[in-house]
Scaffold this active site. Structure first.
Site, PDB file in Angstrom:
ATOM      1  N   HIS A  67      -6.199 -20.295 -59.344  1.00  0.00           N
ATOM      2  CA  HIS A  67      -7.499 -21.245 -59.270  1.00  0.00           C
ATOM      3  C   HIS A  67      -8.244 -21.107 -58.099  1.00  0.00           C
ATOM      4  CE1 HIS A  67      -9.119 -25.283 -60.283  1.00  0.00           C
ATOM      5  NE2 HIS A  67      -9.631 -25.088 -59.297  1.00  0.00           N
ATOM      6  N   GLU A  68      -7.616 -21.037 -56.959  1.00  0.00           N
ATOM      7  CA  GLU A  68      -8.637 -20.944 -55.591  1.00  0.00           C
ATOM      8  C   GLU A  68      -9.104 -19.548 -55.247  1.00  0.00           C
ATOM      9  OE1 GLU A  68      -9.436 -23.772 -54.196  1.00  0.00           O
ATOM     10  OE2 GLU A  68      -8.145 -25.087 -55.413  1.00  0.00           O
ATOM     11  N   HIS A  71     -12.305 -19.155 -57.155  1.00  0.00           N
ATOM     12  CA  HIS A  71     -13.378 -19.681 -56.290  1.00  0.00           C
ATOM     13  C   HIS A  71     -13.731 -18.907 -55.173  1.00  0.00           C
ATOM     14  CE1 HIS A  71     -13.551 -23.634 -58.281  1.00  0.00           C
ATOM     15  NE2 HIS A  71     -12.156 -24.004 -57.794  1.00  0.00           N
TER      16      HIS A  71
END
Length: 371
Positions: A67-68, A71
């Protein structure tokens, strides 16, 4: 938060784990292995429950990392440098050195994380569905089902329209696009986060009163974190309405770069309340020295050591123009200069911005701060 355990690099980005991850990892693994899985899928040996619990926790945190990382990758593609990624108690954070230049970039950076979590959730949910179709309803099915459900829940929670969640970034991008006022959009998003934090705290307290289960207070802890982080983001947004010259201390007192540390301490420390002094040569800044740096020089070497020898060099001191937006300066502040920056016009020093100046400006009303 800071990374306590470095994990190396992924896609060129430094990745680390905060010590608090060990706590939540142990909590998830023990809860699954010791309670949820045995109660829902009985009849398995203890080692199987332990393996399923630890494995599910590991895969869950791998999903958080994905998820990170998503980003970070999208941020770099939109021209924003990424300092690193840290997993911690409440999930993870990609530390970006700057902000999106346009609403569309903000939308892409914020939206990709929940999208990745949703894809991961659907992937594991699909495996659970296939196992169910083949007649498997035991521990393997339950493990994949939990992984699917928790990642979908993570995606849904993250798109709630409240800062600092990804949904708050999406809300900010939409409001920014609609009205053209980034600061106003950020403040609205932050206030939405404060409201969500209060709602979660109230809900947690109500559930605790009803059930007397201390596990319900975990939701209050999340709400408290959201409220505090949203309040910090609102202060940061208010700073975004300021120019550097509205915050700086103009015409700061300077010291000669070749002055000895001993003379500096004897002459300046007793009669001044400042803790940071710019070094100049012909009115041009060549560094910045702090009282802490000077005092760390042993007594016997102070007379033979110049301020230039111990000061932060120009490469490690942030320089800013007077009319530069403050929010563009903040990511460039360095630890060497203790969060201070020098303000330069026509290569001449005209001011200094210290953490005290920034903190004072953050408390000022937005209407008074705008120019």
């Amino acid at each position: 938060m800071r990374a306590s355990i470095p994990l190396g690099r992924i896609a060129g980005v430094k990745v680390g784990v905060n010590w608090s991850v060990l706590l939540i990892f142990a909590l998830i693994a023990s809860t699954l292995a010791g309670a949820r899985f045995p109660a829902t899928y009985p009849g398995n040996p203890e080692w199987a429950y332990a393996a399923a619990g630890v494995g599910a926790a590991l895969v869950f945190f791998t999903g958080l990392l994905a998820h990170e990382v998503s980003h970070a990758i999208v941020a770099r593609r939109n021209g924003i440098a990424v300092e690193g990624i840290t997993l911690w108690l409440f999930g993870g954070v990609a530390q970006l050195r700057g902000e999106a230049a346009k609403p569309g970039a903000e939308l892409r950076i914020a939206g990709v994380g929940p999208l990745v979590s949703l894809i991961i959730g659907l992937f594991f949910g699909g495996i659970a569905a296939l196992l169910r179709v083949t007649g498997e309803s035991g521990l393997p099915y339950g493990t994949f089902l939990w992984l699917g459900a928790i990642n979908v829940a993570l995606a849904v929670f993250n798109i709630l329209p409240a800062a600092p969640l990804d949904g708050g970034r999406l809300l900010r991008a939409a409001l920014w696009k609609r009205r053209g006022d980034r600061v106003w959009a950020a403040i609205v998003s932050a206030r939405s986060g404060r409201v969500l934090g209060l709602i979660l705290i109230a809900l947690s307290v109500a559930l605790f009163i009803r059930t007397r289960a201390f596990g319900q207070l975990w939701l209050a802890l999340i709400g408290w974190f959201l409220f505090g982080a949203a309040a910090a983001e609102e202060r940061q947004a208010r700073l975004g309405a300021l120019r550097v010259d509205a915050v700086m201390s103009a015409n700061p007192e300077t010291v000669a770069a070749d002055l000895s540390v001993g003379e500096f301490i004897n002459r300046y420390v007793p009669s001044h309340h400042h803790w940071a002094f710019p070094l100049t040569v012909d009115e041009r800044p060549v560094g910045l020295v702090t009282l802490e740096q000077a005092r760390q020089v042993p007594l016997e070497h102070r007379d033979s050591t110049t301020l230039r020898d111990v000061a932060c060099p120009p490469s490690e001191v942030a320089l800013a123009a007077p009319h530069e937006p403050l929010n563009q300066l903040l990511p460039r502040l360095s630890q060497c200069a203790n969060g201070s920056a020098l303000v330069v016009a026509d290569q001449r020093l005209v001011g200094i911005v210290t953490p005290t100046d920034i903190a004072r400006a953050a408390q000022a009303p937005l209407a008074a701060a705008r120019r």
